[in-house]
Motif scaffolding. Structure first.
Motif, PDB file in Angstrom:
ATOM      1  N   ALA A 285       3.571   2.490 -19.543  1.00 43.66           N
ATOM      2  CA  ALA A 285       3.983   1.772 -18.332  1.00 43.66           C
ATOM      3  C   ALA A 285       2.756   1.421 -17.489  1.00 43.66           C
ATOM      4  CB  ALA A 285       4.941   2.631 -17.526  1.00 43.66           C
ATOM      5  N   PHE A 286       2.996   0.468 -16.509  1.00 48.87           N
ATOM      6  CA  PHE A 286       1.928   0.125 -15.557  1.00 48.87           C
ATOM      7  C   PHE A 286       1.702   1.288 -14.616  1.00 48.87           C
ATOM      8  CE2 PHE A 286       3.535  -4.142 -16.622  1.00 48.87           C
ATOM      9  CZ  PHE A 286       2.336  -4.711 -17.074  1.00 48.87           C
ATOM     10  N   THR A 287       0.483   1.516 -14.322  1.00 50.92           N
ATOM     11  CA  THR A 287       0.163   2.550 -13.338  1.00 50.92           C
ATOM     12  C   THR A 287       0.345   1.985 -11.933  1.00 50.92           C
ATOM     13  OG1 THR A 287      -2.168   1.955 -13.228  1.00 50.92           O
ATOM     14  CG2 THR A 287      -1.524   3.527 -14.933  1.00 50.92           C
ATOM     15  N   LEU A 288       0.414   2.867 -10.955  1.00 52.62           N
ATOM     16  CA  LEU A 288       0.567   2.447  -9.558  1.00 52.62           C
ATOM     17  C   LEU A 288      -0.607   1.591  -9.101  1.00 52.62           C
ATOM     18  CD1 LEU A 288       2.150   2.589  -6.932  1.00 52.62           C
ATOM     19  CD2 LEU A 288       0.956   4.726  -6.405  1.00 52.62           C
ATOM     20  N   VAL A 289      -1.784   1.927  -9.575  1.00 56.97           N
ATOM     21  CA  VAL A 289      -2.976   1.158  -9.191  1.00 56.97           C
ATOM     22  C   VAL A 289      -2.873  -0.270  -9.714  1.00 56.97           C
ATOM     23  CG1 VAL A 289      -5.480   0.993  -9.460  1.00 56.97           C
ATOM     24  CG2 VAL A 289      -4.407   3.225  -9.090  1.00 56.97           C
ATOM     25  N   GLU A 290      -2.408  -0.430 -10.975  1.00 52.92           N
ATOM     26  CA  GLU A 290      -2.275  -1.762 -11.555  1.00 52.92           C
ATOM     27  C   GLU A 290      -1.240  -2.593 -10.803  1.00 52.92           C
ATOM     28  OE1 GLU A 290      -3.388  -0.981 -16.232  1.00 52.92           O
ATOM     29  OE2 GLU A 290      -1.359  -0.539 -15.514  1.00 52.92           O
ATOM     30  N   ILE A 291      -0.133  -1.955 -10.423  1.00 52.94           N
ATOM     31  CA  ILE A 291       0.905  -2.682  -9.675  1.00 52.94           C
ATOM     32  C   ILE A 291       0.375  -3.130  -8.322  1.00 52.94           C
ATOM     33  CG2 ILE A 291       3.150  -2.434  -8.547  1.00 52.94           C
ATOM     34  CD1 ILE A 291       3.967  -0.577 -10.822  1.00 52.94           C
ATOM     35  N   MET A 292      -0.354  -2.234  -7.639  1.00 53.27           N
ATOM     36  CA  MET A 292      -0.910  -2.585  -6.331  1.00 53.27           C
ATOM     37  C   MET A 292      -1.945  -3.700  -6.456  1.00 53.27           C
ATOM     38  SD  MET A 292      -1.262   1.186  -4.538  1.00 53.27           S
ATOM     39  CE  MET A 292      -1.933   0.471  -3.041  1.00 53.27           C
ATOM     40  N   ALA A 293      -2.758  -3.660  -7.504  1.00 54.31           N
ATOM     41  CA  ALA A 293      -3.760  -4.713  -7.710  1.00 54.31           C
ATOM     42  C   ALA A 293      -3.088  -6.061  -7.983  1.00 54.31           C
ATOM     43  CB  ALA A 293      -4.686  -4.328  -8.849  1.00 54.31           C
ATOM     44  N   ALA A 294      -2.047  -6.029  -8.841  1.00 58.94           N
ATOM     45  CA  ALA A 294      -1.332  -7.277  -9.144  1.00 58.94           C
ATOM     46  C   ALA A 294      -0.656  -7.838  -7.895  1.00 58.94           C
ATOM     47  CB  ALA A 294      -0.305  -7.032 -10.233  1.00 58.94           C
ATOM     48  N   SER A 295      -0.079  -6.944  -7.085  1.00 63.02           N
ATOM     49  CA  SER A 295       0.570  -7.387  -5.854  1.00 63.02           C
ATOM     50  C   SER A 295      -0.440  -8.007  -4.884  1.00 63.02           C
ATOM     51  CB  SER A 295       1.292  -6.222  -5.175  1.00 63.02           C
ATOM     52  OG  SER A 295       2.283  -5.687  -6.030  1.00 63.02           O
ATOM     53  N   ALA A 296      -1.623  -7.398  -4.801  1.00 62.74           N
ATOM     54  CA  ALA A 296      -2.659  -7.931  -3.912  1.00 62.74           C
ATOM     55  C   ALA A 296      -3.116  -9.310  -4.378  1.00 62.74           C
ATOM     56  CB  ALA A 296      -3.827  -6.965  -3.842  1.00 62.74           C
ATOM     57  N   ILE A 297      -3.304  -9.455  -5.696  1.00 66.79           N
ATOM     58  CA  ILE A 297      -3.720 -10.760  -6.230  1.00 66.79           C
ATOM     59  C   ILE A 297      -2.655 -11.815  -5.974  1.00 66.79           C
ATOM     60  CG2 ILE A 297      -4.262 -12.014  -8.348  1.00 66.79           C
ATOM     61  CD1 ILE A 297      -5.514  -9.406  -9.404  1.00 66.79           C
ATOM     62  N   MET A 298      -1.394 -11.438  -6.196  1.00 68.41           N
ATOM     63  CA  MET A 298      -0.292 -12.380  -5.957  1.00 68.41           C
ATOM     64  C   MET A 298      -0.222 -12.767  -4.480  1.00 68.41           C
ATOM     65  SD  MET A 298       2.079 -14.203  -7.154  1.00 68.41           S
ATOM     66  CE  MET A 298       2.208 -13.552  -8.834  1.00 68.41           C
ATOM     67  N   THR A 299      -0.418 -11.800  -3.591  1.00 71.15           N
ATOM     68  CA  THR A 299      -0.394 -12.088  -2.156  1.00 71.15           C
ATOM     69  C   THR A 299      -1.496 -13.065  -1.779  1.00 71.15           C
ATOM     70  OG1 THR A 299       0.512  -9.895  -1.690  1.00 71.15           O
ATOM     71  CG2 THR A 299      -0.508 -11.073   0.138  1.00 71.15           C
ATOM     72  N   ILE A 300      -2.688 -12.855  -2.341  1.00 72.56           N
ATOM     73  CA  ILE A 300      -3.806 -13.759  -2.055  1.00 72.56           C
ATOM     74  C   ILE A 300      -3.500 -15.175  -2.543  1.00 72.56           C
ATOM     75  CG2 ILE A 300      -6.214 -14.259  -2.604  1.00 72.56           C
ATOM     76  CD1 ILE A 300      -6.689 -11.227  -2.716  1.00 72.56           C
ATOM     77  N   ILE A 301      -2.918 -15.277  -3.741  1.00 70.14           N
ATOM     78  CA  ILE A 301      -2.589 -16.601  -4.292  1.00 70.14           C
ATOM     79  C   ILE A 301      -1.539 -17.298  -3.424  1.00 70.14           C
ATOM     80  CG2 ILE A 301      -1.532 -17.787  -6.255  1.00 70.14           C
ATOM     81  CD1 ILE A 301      -2.799 -15.676  -8.060  1.00 70.14           C
ATOM     82  N   VAL A 302      -0.490 -16.541  -3.018  1.00 73.42           N
ATOM     83  CA  VAL A 302       0.571 -17.134  -2.187  1.00 73.42           C
ATOM     84  C   VAL A 302       0.016 -17.579  -0.840  1.00 73.42           C
ATOM     85  CG1 VAL A 302       2.710 -16.648  -0.957  1.00 73.42           C
ATOM     86  CG2 VAL A 302       2.437 -15.886  -3.315  1.00 73.42           C
ATOM     87  N   LEU A 303      -0.820 -16.743  -0.223  1.00 75.20           N
ATOM     88  CA  LEU A 303      -1.401 -17.108   1.071  1.00 75.20           C
ATOM     89  C   LEU A 303      -2.298 -18.335   0.948  1.00 75.20           C
ATOM     90  CD1 LEU A 303      -2.276 -13.586   2.568  1.00 75.20           C
ATOM     91  CD2 LEU A 303      -0.422 -15.135   3.239  1.00 75.20           C
ATOM     92  N   ALA A 304      -3.054 -18.403  -0.162  1.00 73.05           N
ATOM     93  CA  ALA A 304      -3.911 -19.569  -0.355  1.00 73.05           C
ATOM     94  C   ALA A 304      -3.096 -20.844  -0.513  1.00 73.05           C
ATOM     95  CB  ALA A 304      -4.800 -19.354  -1.577  1.00 73.05           C
ATOM     96  N   VAL A 305      -2.004 -20.751  -1.292  1.00 74.03           N
ATOM     97  CA  VAL A 305      -1.134 -21.917  -1.472  1.00 74.03           C
ATOM     98  C   VAL A 305      -0.484 -22.315  -0.145  1.00 74.03           C
ATOM     99  CG1 VAL A 305       0.978 -22.740  -2.582  1.00 74.03           C
ATOM    100  CG2 VAL A 305      -0.699 -21.446  -3.906  1.00 74.03           C
ATOM    101  N   LEU A 306      -0.015 -21.324   0.622  1.00 80.80           N
ATOM    102  CA  LEU A 306       0.587 -21.623   1.917  1.00 80.80           C
ATOM    103  C   LEU A 306      -0.421 -22.258   2.856  1.00 80.80           C
ATOM    104  CD1 LEU A 306       2.824 -18.473   2.591  1.00 80.80           C
ATOM    105  CD2 LEU A 306       3.573 -20.806   2.093  1.00 80.80           C
ATOM    106  N   ASN A 307      -1.656 -21.765   2.830  1.00 86.00           N
ATOM    107  CA  ASN A 307      -2.697 -22.318   3.702  1.00 86.00           C
ATOM    108  C   ASN A 307      -2.979 -23.774   3.342  1.00 86.00           C
ATOM    109  OD1 ASN A 307      -4.823 -22.077   5.743  1.00 86.00           O
ATOM    110  ND2 ASN A 307      -6.228 -22.248   3.999  1.00 86.00           N
ATOM    111  N   VAL A 308      -3.101 -24.041   2.038  1.00 91.82           N
ATOM    112  CA  VAL A 308      -3.340 -25.422   1.602  1.00 91.82           C
ATOM    113  C   VAL A 308      -2.166 -26.319   1.971  1.00 91.82           C
ATOM    114  CG1 VAL A 308      -3.659 -26.895  -0.407  1.00 91.82           C
ATOM    115  CG2 VAL A 308      -4.891 -24.728  -0.265  1.00 91.82           C
ATOM    116  N   THR A 309      -0.942 -25.823   1.745  1.00 89.47           N
ATOM    117  CA  THR A 309       0.249 -26.610   2.077  1.00 89.47           C
ATOM    118  C   THR A 309       0.343 -26.888   3.573  1.00 89.47           C
ATOM    119  OG1 THR A 309       1.415 -25.588   0.221  1.00 89.47           O
ATOM    120  CG2 THR A 309       2.754 -26.722   1.871  1.00 89.47           C
ATOM    121  N   THR A 310       0.040 -25.866   4.382  1.00 87.66           N
ATOM    122  CA  THR A 310       0.081 -26.042   5.838  1.00 87.66           C
ATOM    123  C   THR A 310      -0.930 -27.079   6.293  1.00 87.66           C
ATOM    124  OG1 THR A 310       0.790 -23.743   6.129  1.00 87.66           O
ATOM    125  CG2 THR A 310      -0.131 -24.870   8.047  1.00 87.66           C
ATOM    126  N   ASN A 311      -2.145 -27.011   5.738  1.00 84.47           N
ATOM    127  CA  ASN A 311      -3.171 -27.991   6.101  1.00 84.47           C
ATOM    128  C   ASN A 311      -2.769 -29.404   5.683  1.00 84.47           C
ATOM    129  OD1 ASN A 311      -4.842 -26.058   7.244  1.00 84.47           O
ATOM    130  ND2 ASN A 311      -5.926 -25.673   5.315  1.00 84.47           N
TER     131      ASN A 311
END
Length: 367
Positions: free
Chosen positions: A7-33
């Motif tokens: 199974a995925f470790t807690l660290v891997e899940i947290m890292a994936a979540s952080a990467i996904m959050t960064i991608i979503v925020l970047a897309v939202l920032n570009v869309t807002t601009n």
């Protein structure tokens, strides 16, 4: 056989979540601009289109303006009331200037042309009562910037208009039909005033004796409405020319005889009457403030006596329109009573676009 599933470790899940959050925020920032850029560009495009339409109507009205030296007041610019934060009276002041009330006579093409001769609204919509052409072509015209609701009738008290629901800046254009102009408006302008060049009685004829009286007007259905209060009717919804006009200025150019005109000097010079200066044009041009430009580009004052016997050469219009996004924010500040001069300037700078136009007058007034 046992199969070991890893199974995925807690660290891997947290890292994936952080990467996904960064991608979503970047897309939202570009869309807002992108949305901000789109709104800004569309608002600017709309402002320039509306400003161009207003300038075209102004140009047609002014190029058709009629000025005679027969004792009447044929053209007047007045600055009687403040409009919101537009309270300044001097173009050199840092306070936004009061908008002008421009009153004149014109053979404009955009005017009431038909009437149904005092018919009721129900009968006026009946095709069995055909419209009757209105004779003549000279109409009394007035431009005024005001704060009021675009959907409600106007009152004579500006504070009542500004307190209406959804009240905001708008530019209004009122036109009295040619028959009512000749029979009611134009005739009474002369009453009580001397008809000779030595009198200044015509100075306030249009503002005090025409557009504050009662007159017959033609409504949108072509029905004559006698005894209408012109001061209130000017700002009725049917006369709304454009919303979101938050600044409106006019500078007049007057040609006058050069006192030192001769072989090496021009026969005529140009004097500029700046915004904020009341002007009346009739037998003479009455204005207490004018200036000219020297060959080096500097300004010098021009005596009112020099321009009295001159004639109107051109008018420079300047109007600022604000986008819907800026109007929404400004309207909220107005509703809460927090619209200051600084906030007004900030919103105009962020969301406003200024349109200018020079309009030429007839070379010489008719006698």
């Amino acid at each position: 056989m046992k199969i070991n599933r890893k199974a995925f470790t807690l660290v891997e899940i947290m890292a994936a979540s952080a990467i996904m959050t960064i991608i979503v925020l970047a897309v939202l920032n570009v869309t807002t601009n992108i949305l901000k850029t789109w709104n800004s560009a569309s608002g600017e495009l709309k402002n320039k289109f509306d400003g161009s339409v207003i300038c075209n109507i102004l140009q047609e009205d002014f190029e058709s303006a009629v000025v005679k030296k027969d004792g009447r007041a044929w053209f007047q610019i007045d600055y009687p009331e403040s409009v919101g934060v537009l309270t300044g009276s001097n173009y050199l002041d840092n306070t936004p200037l009061k908008p002008p009330e421009i009153m004149f006579y014109s053979s404009t093409l955009v005017r009431p042309r038909y009437t149904r001769e005092n018919l009721s609204s129900a009968r006026a919509s009946n095709d069995s009562y055909p419209p009757i052409p209105i004779p003549g072509n000279i109409c009394a015209v007035k431009y005024q910037l005001a704060i009021k609701s675009p959907f409600m009738k106007s009152g004579s008290d500006p504070s009542v208009n500004e307190g209406q629901y959804n009240a905001f800046f708008g530019l209004y254009r009122a036109v009295i039909d040619s028959r009512s102009t000749v029979l009611e408006a134009m005739g009474d302008v002369v009453q009580g005033y001397e008809k000779d060049d030595s009198s200044d009685g015509f100075r306030y004829a249009l503002s005090n004796n025409l557009w504050t009286k009662a007159c017959t007007i033609i409504d949108e259905q072509g029905v004559e409405q006698p005894g209408q209060d012109l001061k209130g009717w000017t700002l009725d919804p049917e006369n709304l020319l454009a919303m979101n006009v938050v600044d409106f200025k006019i500078t007049l150019g007057v040609f006058y005889k050069n006192p030192s005109g001769g072989l090496n000097e021009p026969l005529y010079k140009v004097a500029y009457i700046p915004p904020g200066t009341p002007v009346t044009v009739g037998p003479r041009i009455l204005a207490n403030n004018a200036f000219g430009y020297s060959s080096g580009g500097g300004r010098y004052p021009v005596s009112p006596d020099l321009i009295e016997n001159g004639f109107l050469g051109f008018a420079d219009f300047s109007m600022t329109l604000i986008s819907d996004a800026g109007a929404k924010e400004m309207r909220a500040l107005m509703k809460s009573g927090n619209l200051t001069v600084e906030a007004f300037k900030r919103l105009v700078l962020m969301h406003g676009n200024t349109v200018t136009r020079r309009v030429q007058f007839m070379a010489e007034p008719l006698q």
